[in-house]
Design a protein around this motif. Structure first.
Motif, PDB file in Angstrom:
ATOM      1  N   ASP A 185      -8.472 -16.405  14.388  1.00 44.07           N
ATOM      2  CA  ASP A 185      -7.085 -16.851  14.285  1.00 44.07           C
ATOM      3  C   ASP A 185      -6.251 -15.634  13.900  1.00 44.07           C
ATOM      4  O   ASP A 185      -6.079 -15.320  12.723  1.00 44.07           O
ATOM      5  CB  ASP A 185      -6.954 -17.959  13.233  1.00 44.07           C
ATOM      6  CG  ASP A 185      -5.526 -18.490  13.132  1.00 44.07           C
ATOM      7  OD1 ASP A 185      -4.640 -17.984  13.862  1.00 44.07           O
ATOM      8  OD2 ASP A 185      -5.293 -19.399  12.316  1.00 44.07           O
ATOM      9  N   LEU A 186      -5.747 -14.939  14.906  1.00 44.33           N
ATOM     10  CA  LEU A 186      -5.054 -13.674  14.679  1.00 44.33           C
ATOM     11  C   LEU A 186      -3.701 -13.842  14.002  1.00 44.33           C
ATOM     12  O   LEU A 186      -3.076 -12.865  13.606  1.00 44.33           O
ATOM     13  CB  LEU A 186      -4.881 -12.931  16.006  1.00 44.33           C
ATOM     14  CG  LEU A 186      -6.192 -12.469  16.652  1.00 44.33           C
ATOM     15  CD1 LEU A 186      -5.926 -11.880  18.028  1.00 44.33           C
ATOM     16  CD2 LEU A 186      -6.900 -11.450  15.769  1.00 44.33           C
ATOM     17  N   SER A 187      -3.248 -15.074  13.861  1.00 43.39           N
ATOM     18  CA  SER A 187      -1.998 -15.286  13.138  1.00 43.39           C
ATOM     19  C   SER A 187      -2.199 -15.124  11.626  1.00 43.39           C
ATOM     20  O   SER A 187      -1.233 -14.931  10.891  1.00 43.39           O
ATOM     21  CB  SER A 187      -1.428 -16.671  13.438  1.00 43.39           C
ATOM     22  OG  SER A 187      -2.284 -17.691  12.933  1.00 43.39           O
ATOM     23  N   ARG A 188      -3.439 -15.193  11.192  1.00 37.55           N
ATOM     24  CA  ARG A 188      -3.731 -15.042   9.765  1.00 37.55           C
ATOM     25  C   ARG A 188      -3.783 -13.557   9.421  1.00 37.55           C
ATOM     26  O   ARG A 188      -4.480 -12.773  10.076  1.00 37.55           O
ATOM     27  CB  ARG A 188      -5.053 -15.724   9.405  1.00 37.55           C
ATOM     28  CG  ARG A 188      -5.049 -17.232   9.657  1.00 37.55           C
ATOM     29  CD  ARG A 188      -6.358 -17.868   9.268  1.00 37.55           C
ATOM     30  NE  ARG A 188      -6.614 -17.707   7.835  1.00 37.55           N
ATOM     31  CZ  ARG A 188      -7.732 -18.136   7.240  1.00 37.55           C
ATOM     32  NH1 ARG A 188      -8.675 -18.720   7.956  1.00 37.55           N
ATOM     33  NH2 ARG A 188      -7.893 -17.966   5.946  1.00 37.55           N
ATOM     34  N   HIS A 189      -3.042 -13.171   8.412  1.00 39.58           N
ATOM     35  CA  HIS A 189      -2.936 -11.745   8.098  1.00 39.58           C
ATOM     36  C   HIS A 189      -2.573 -11.559   6.634  1.00 39.58           C
ATOM     37  O   HIS A 189      -2.238 -12.513   5.925  1.00 39.58           O
ATOM     38  CB  HIS A 189      -1.865 -11.093   8.975  1.00 39.58           C
ATOM     39  CG  HIS A 189      -0.471 -11.547   8.642  1.00 39.58           C
ATOM     40  ND1 HIS A 189       0.006 -12.802   8.986  1.00 39.58           N
ATOM     41  CD2 HIS A 189       0.536 -10.926   7.976  1.00 39.58           C
ATOM     42  CE1 HIS A 189       1.255 -12.923   8.552  1.00 39.58           C
ATOM     43  NE2 HIS A 189       1.609 -11.804   7.936  1.00 39.58           N
ATOM     44  N   ALA A 190      -2.644 -10.320   6.206  1.00 40.07           N
ATOM     45  CA  ALA A 190      -2.234  -9.946   4.851  1.00 40.07           C
ATOM     46  C   ALA A 190      -1.387  -8.684   4.948  1.00 40.07           C
ATOM     47  O   ALA A 190      -1.629  -7.819   5.794  1.00 40.07           O
ATOM     48  CB  ALA A 190      -3.444  -9.706   3.957  1.00 40.07           C
ATOM     49  N   VAL A 191      -0.384  -8.595   4.108  1.00 43.92           N
ATOM     50  CA  VAL A 191       0.450  -7.401   4.026  1.00 43.92           C
ATOM     51  C   VAL A 191      -0.002  -6.591   2.824  1.00 43.92           C
ATOM     52  O   VAL A 191      -0.088  -7.107   1.700  1.00 43.92           O
ATOM     53  CB  VAL A 191       1.941  -7.768   3.888  1.00 43.92           C
ATOM     54  CG1 VAL A 191       2.784  -6.511   3.728  1.00 43.92           C
ATOM     55  CG2 VAL A 191       2.393  -8.570   5.112  1.00 43.92           C
ATOM     56  N   VAL A 192      -0.325  -5.339   3.048  1.00 46.33           N
ATOM     57  CA  VAL A 192      -0.833  -4.458   1.999  1.00 46.33           C
ATOM     58  C   VAL A 192       0.200  -3.372   1.730  1.00 46.33           C
ATOM     59  O   VAL A 192       0.697  -2.728   2.651  1.00 46.33           O
ATOM     60  CB  VAL A 192      -2.177  -3.828   2.406  1.00 46.33           C
ATOM     61  CG1 VAL A 192      -2.631  -2.811   1.366  1.00 46.33           C
ATOM     62  CG2 VAL A 192      -3.236  -4.913   2.590  1.00 46.33           C
ATOM     63  N   SER A 193       0.526  -3.177   0.468  1.00 50.79           N
ATOM     64  CA  SER A 193       1.484  -2.151   0.061  1.00 50.79           C
ATOM     65  C   SER A 193       0.737  -0.922  -0.434  1.00 50.79           C
ATOM     66  O   SER A 193      -0.151  -1.019  -1.281  1.00 50.79           O
ATOM     67  CB  SER A 193       2.392  -2.696  -1.046  1.00 50.79           C
ATOM     68  OG  SER A 193       3.330  -1.709  -1.458  1.00 50.79           O
ATOM     69  N   LEU A 194       1.104   0.250   0.111  1.00 44.59           N
ATOM     70  CA  LEU A 194       0.470   1.509  -0.268  1.00 44.59           C
ATOM     71  C   LEU A 194       1.485   2.402  -0.974  1.00 44.59           C
ATOM     72  O   LEU A 194       2.464   2.836  -0.357  1.00 44.59           O
ATOM     73  CB  LEU A 194      -0.054   2.240   0.973  1.00 44.59           C
ATOM     74  CG  LEU A 194      -1.142   1.548   1.794  1.00 44.59           C
ATOM     75  CD1 LEU A 194      -1.448   2.366   3.042  1.00 44.59           C
ATOM     76  CD2 LEU A 194      -2.401   1.374   0.968  1.00 44.59           C
ATOM     77  N   PRO A 195       1.297   2.677  -2.253  1.00 42.32           N
ATOM     78  CA  PRO A 195       2.212   3.603  -2.934  1.00 42.32           C
ATOM     79  C   PRO A 195       2.045   5.011  -2.381  1.00 42.32           C
ATOM     80  O   PRO A 195       0.931   5.429  -2.037  1.00 42.32           O
ATOM     81  CB  PRO A 195       1.767   3.514  -4.398  1.00 42.32           C
ATOM     82  CG  PRO A 195       0.352   3.050  -4.341  1.00 42.32           C
ATOM     83  CD  PRO A 195       0.246   2.167  -3.137  1.00 42.32           C
ATOM     84  N   LEU A 196       3.142   5.740  -2.300  1.00 39.76           N
ATOM     85  CA  LEU A 196       3.104   7.096  -1.763  1.00 39.76           C
ATOM     86  C   LEU A 196       3.047   8.163  -2.843  1.00 39.76           C
ATOM     87  O   LEU A 196       2.786   9.331  -2.539  1.00 39.76           O
ATOM     88  CB  LEU A 196       4.333   7.335  -0.877  1.00 39.76           C
ATOM     89  CG  LEU A 196       4.372   6.548   0.427  1.00 39.76           C
ATOM     90  CD1 LEU A 196       5.658   6.845   1.188  1.00 39.76           C
ATOM     91  CD2 LEU A 196       3.164   6.865   1.286  1.00 39.76           C
ATOM     92  N   TYR A 197       3.293   7.770  -4.094  1.00 40.79           N
ATOM     93  CA  TYR A 197       3.317   8.751  -5.180  1.00 40.79           C
ATOM     94  C   TYR A 197       2.517   8.258  -6.372  1.00 40.79           C
ATOM     95  O   TYR A 197       2.408   7.052  -6.617  1.00 40.79           O
ATOM     96  CB  TYR A 197       4.760   9.031  -5.622  1.00 40.79           C
ATOM     97  CG  TYR A 197       5.611   9.682  -4.555  1.00 40.79           C
ATOM     98  CD1 TYR A 197       5.678  11.074  -4.439  1.00 40.79           C
ATOM     99  CD2 TYR A 197       6.344   8.910  -3.653  1.00 40.79           C
ATOM    100  CE1 TYR A 197       6.454  11.668  -3.460  1.00 40.79           C
ATOM    101  CE2 TYR A 197       7.113   9.502  -2.666  1.00 40.79           C
ATOM    102  CZ  TYR A 197       7.172  10.883  -2.574  1.00 40.79           C
ATOM    103  OH  TYR A 197       7.932  11.473  -1.613  1.00 40.79           O
ATOM    104  N   ASP A 198       1.962   9.206  -7.089  1.00 42.71           N
ATOM    105  CA  ASP A 198       1.286   8.940  -8.355  1.00 42.71           C
ATOM    106  C   ASP A 198       1.742  10.002  -9.337  1.00 42.71           C
ATOM    107  O   ASP A 198       1.459  11.190  -9.153  1.00 42.71           O
ATOM    108  CB  ASP A 198      -0.230   8.982  -8.176  1.00 42.71           C
ATOM    109  CG  ASP A 198      -0.977   8.654  -9.455  1.00 42.71           C
ATOM    110  OD1 ASP A 198      -0.367   8.043 -10.361  1.00 42.71           O
ATOM    111  OD2 ASP A 198      -2.161   9.020  -9.565  1.00 42.71           O
ATOM    112  N   ASP A 199       2.485   9.570 -10.355  1.00 43.16           N
ATOM    113  CA  ASP A 199       3.063  10.516 -11.324  1.00 43.16           C
ATOM    114  C   ASP A 199       3.891  11.586 -10.631  1.00 43.16           C
ATOM    115  O   ASP A 199       3.848  12.778 -10.995  1.00 43.16           O
ATOM    116  CB  ASP A 199       1.962  11.173 -12.162  1.00 43.16           C
ATOM    117  CG  ASP A 199       1.312  10.189 -13.127  1.00 43.16           C
ATOM    118  OD1 ASP A 199       1.990   9.211 -13.521  1.00 43.16           O
ATOM    119  OD2 ASP A 199       0.137  10.393 -13.473  1.00 43.16           O
ATOM    120  N   GLY A 200       4.618  11.165  -9.614  1.00 40.23           N
ATOM    121  CA  GLY A 200       5.515  12.083  -8.923  1.00 40.23           C
ATOM    122  C   GLY A 200       4.861  12.935  -7.856  1.00 40.23           C
ATOM    123  O   GLY A 200       5.555  13.704  -7.168  1.00 40.23           O
TER     124      GLY A 200
END
Length: 332
Positions: free
Chosen positions: A154-169
């Motif tokens: 069921d390709l309609s099932r999905h998850a959105v994943v957030s990736l931070p671009l910085y760690d301590d600047g």
């Protein structure tokens, strides 16, 4: 008579065990994701070949060999037929490509394309470097969002994943440079803890960079999988493909930069798309991705001197050679 009875009982026990295994194997396969089943099938073939070599050099009867080959064929058929009939047949390329959205906090900025690349046990998201940051356009996101499928049936099932671009600047992504200057390709490692437990994705790896004896030359047909202007199958969260061809001498650094040209019709939002060529030989690789990864789409090319009223756009694009990924994904 006693020995014959014991032998008969033992044969019956073995038959019962085999029937139990025949019931267990399909149940296990049903619980596995499509990529895992594909890897299992390839691994099974490799182990079966090793076992076959051992048997051929052992003092055993032809009956044993015949039984071995029969059961190998039967198990292979179970593996290949394990996917449910209602599971959609989706090219693995579409499960290796993802839409990339950039954000500054909660404020949405841009939409781009990206794909997954695996180096050993580590998984990376690949896109254009200007998606991660671009001083010229004052583009400075602090995180990305990508979409992962969680069910191949069921390709309609999905998850959105957030990736931070910085760690301590400090920026968490890596971007490339070579003798010609900056390379518009960047990668960011995806920590395993951020992946949903039921995430179903495909990923290119080092084997997809190999030509495997196939010649690549100008004029070859390519595909570019991405999200032009953010357009895609919004129900099933799948990229669209553009047909293209190699428009410059492949293997030669165009104008001394680490790129080659393609002639696909592209738009904003396609940046970071994988530029691939379908394999003509299946080979022995375990991955269901039957593509050679040639490049990473960056941007359209044009002439500054072009008369906007008289001359059409060149319709050419810059694709950076994908072997830069070997440098960007090295362990540090």
């Amino acid at each position: 008579m006693k020995n014959l009875q014991e032998a008969t009982e033992r044969i019956c026990e073995l038959k019962g065990s085999l029937v139990a295994l025949d019931a267990l194997v399909p149940a296990v396969l049903e619980a596995l994701s499509e990529p895992t089943r594909a890897r299992l099938s390839a691994t099974f073939d490799a182990y079966a070949e090793a076992a076959r070599t051992v048997l051929l050099h052992a003092e055993i009867s032809d009956v044993v060999l015949a039984s071995f080959e029969r059961d190998v064929a039967r198990n292979r058929a179970v593996l290949q037929g394990s996917r449910r009939a209602d599971a959609p047949a989706v090219d693995a390329l579409l499960l290796a490509t993802t839409r990339v959205a950039t954000f500054d906090g909660s404020r949405a900025l841009t939409s781009a394309s990206g794909f997954f690349f695996r180096r050993g046990e580590r998984l990376f998201l690949v896109s254009s470097a200007h998606v991660f940051a671009d001083t010229a356009s004052a583009h400075h996101p602090d995180r990305l969002e990508i979409v992962l499928h969680t069910d191949t049936r069921d390709l309609s099932r999905h998850a959105v994943v957030s990736l931070p671009l910085y760690d301590d600047g400090l920026g968490l992504w890596r971007q490339g440079r070579d003798g010609g200057g900056a390379v518009d390709v960047a990668v960011i490692e995806i920590p395993p803890g951020l992946l949903p437990a039921d995430a179903t994705l495909q990923a290119f790896d080092e084997s997809h960079l190999e030509a495997r004896g196939e010649e690549v030359a100008a004029g070859d047909t390519l595909s570019i999988a991405g999200f032009p202007l953010g357009f895609h199958d919004t129900v099933h969260h799948l990229a669209v493909l553009r047909s293209a061809s190699i428009a410059s001498a492949y293997g030669v650094r165009f104008q001394r930069q680490g790129c080659f040209l393609t002639d696909a019709r592209t738009h904003r939002g396609s940046s970071g798309s994988p530029v691939v060529r379908r394999r003509s030989r299946a080979g022995d690789q375990a991955s269901p991705l039957a593509w050679q990864l040639l490049g990473v789409h960056s941007t359209r090319m044009d002439m500054r001197s072009r008369d906007l009223a008289e001359d059409e756009s060149l319709g050419l694009n810059c694709a950076w050679y994908a072997d830069v990924l070997l440098t960007l994904t090295e362990a540090r």
